[in-house]
Design an enzyme around this catalytic site. Structure first.
Site, PDB file in Angstrom:
ATOM      1  N   CYS A  33       0.812  -1.226   0.000  1.00 38.20           N
ATOM      2  CA  CYS A  33       0.000   0.000   0.000  1.00 38.20           C
ATOM      3  C   CYS A  33       0.844   1.275   0.000  1.00 38.20           C
ATOM      4  CB  CYS A  33      -0.951   0.025   1.180  1.00 38.20           C
ATOM      5  SG  CYS A  33      -1.638   1.610   1.661  1.00 38.20           S
TER       6      CYS A  33
HETATM    7  N1  GLN Z   1      -3.577  -4.354   5.651  1.00 38.73           N
HETATM    8  C1  GLN Z   1      -3.805  -3.662   4.419  1.00 38.73           C
HETATM    9  C2  GLN Z   1      -4.983  -4.202   3.646  1.00 38.73           C
HETATM   10  O1  GLN Z   1      -5.211  -5.383   3.603  1.00 38.73           O
HETATM   11  C3  GLN Z   1      -2.578  -3.788   3.610  1.00 38.73           C
HETATM   12  C4  GLN Z   1      -2.553  -2.844   2.495  1.00 38.73           C
HETATM   13  C5  GLN Z   1      -1.921  -1.627   2.925  1.00 38.73           C
HETATM   14  O2  GLN Z   1      -0.725  -1.592   3.230  1.00 38.73           O
HETATM   15  N2  GLN Z   1      -2.743  -0.658   3.066  1.00 38.73           N
HETATM   16  O3  GLN Z   1      -5.665  -3.438   3.030  1.00 38.73           O
END
Ligand code: GLN
Length: 257
Positions: free
Chosen positions: A2
């Site tokens: 992300c």
């Molecule tokens: N935990 C986040 C998700 O599943 C991972 C993606 C991100 O780094 N935002 O959306």
């Protein structure tokens, strides 16, 4: 995992912030330059923004890659806003794939994004989930580590903790139970607050005009300043302050129940 970005300042279009910069968030969805984990961010995207005189933000989120959305081009061109938070998603394994899991999350006038992962999700997150009331747990919008992070932070904001302290305490709480990466980003449309805990973050302040806080620079222009890992950042168009994130102190804080 992300990339995310928040902006405060003179009204601009989302296109100026996201699409037009040579290495902006739009391009970061398929070709991030500094991302430490994951490769592309094609599991959805979202933007949230504030309209003048309205404390509650609007959002536009989709589960498709940002480049595959035919509506975004028009929306991003015609909207004007002085406060925006946006993210492109690389989903944690075992999380909901729908737009309900795409940042930004919202509530009580906030916009929130998490760049990172709760390590060992979902098995390792049981003790964290137990910090929530059953009704809070049932009310989570999606089965997603980042949604749980938002619920934990939101409890602290609702209890009246200052946003920087609430962020530090949330990181401390999660880090004391799991081996996680926790770059958090939140705004109420008047200030931006963020943490670094395992991934990159930069800010660019044009004092008195605008401030950008982003996972990585959107262009090769001047003014981008790296934020050290394990920091808490507070930003307005007038000033940026950064302090070390002391997770030990944060995790010692009283739990809120
Ligand atoms: N935990 C986040 C998700 O599943 C991972 C993606 C991100 O780094 N935002 O959306």
């Amino acid at each position: 995992m992300c990339r995310h970005l928040a902006y405060l300042g003179e009204p601009v279009s989302p296109a100026e912030l996201l699409v037009e910069p040579a290495y902006g968030l739009y391009r970061q969805s398929w070709s991030p330059r500094l991302q430490r984990h994951g490769t592309v961010n094609a599991d959805g995207f979202g933007l949230g923004w504030y309209a003048e005189g309205d404390p509650l933000p609007a959002r536009y989120r989709r589960a498709v890659p940002i480049w595959a959305d035919e509506n975004l081009t028009d929306l991003a061109r015609v909207i004007r806003t002085g406060a925006l938070l946006a993210a492109v998603r690389s989903a944690t394994a075992g999380t909901t794939a729908s737009e309900a899991a795409a940042a930004p999350y919202t509530g009580d006038g906030w916009l929130f994004s998490h760049n990172g992962v709760i390590g060992g999700w979902p098995a390792a997150a049981g003790e964290l989930a137990a910090l929530l009331e059953p009704a809070e747990l049932l009310g989570l919008e999606a089965h997603c580590d980042s949604v749980l992070v938002w619920a934990l932070l939101r409890r602290r904001l609702r209890a009246g903790q200052a946003v920087g302290d609430a962020l530090a305490a949330t990181v401390g709480e999660i880090a004391s139970h799991t081996d996680s990466r926790l770059n958090l980003l939140v705004t109420d449309g008047r200030s931006i607050a963020a943490t670094t805990w395992g991934d990159t973050l930069f800010h660019r302040l044009e004092r008195g005009r605008s401030v950008l806080v982003a996972s990585e620079p959107g262009d090769d222009g001047p003014g981008w300043t790296p934020v050290p890992d394990r920091s808490v950042l507070l930003a307005t168009p007038d000033a940026v302050t950064i302090r070390p994130l002391d997770a030990t102190a944060a995790s010692r804080e009283d739990r809120i129940r």
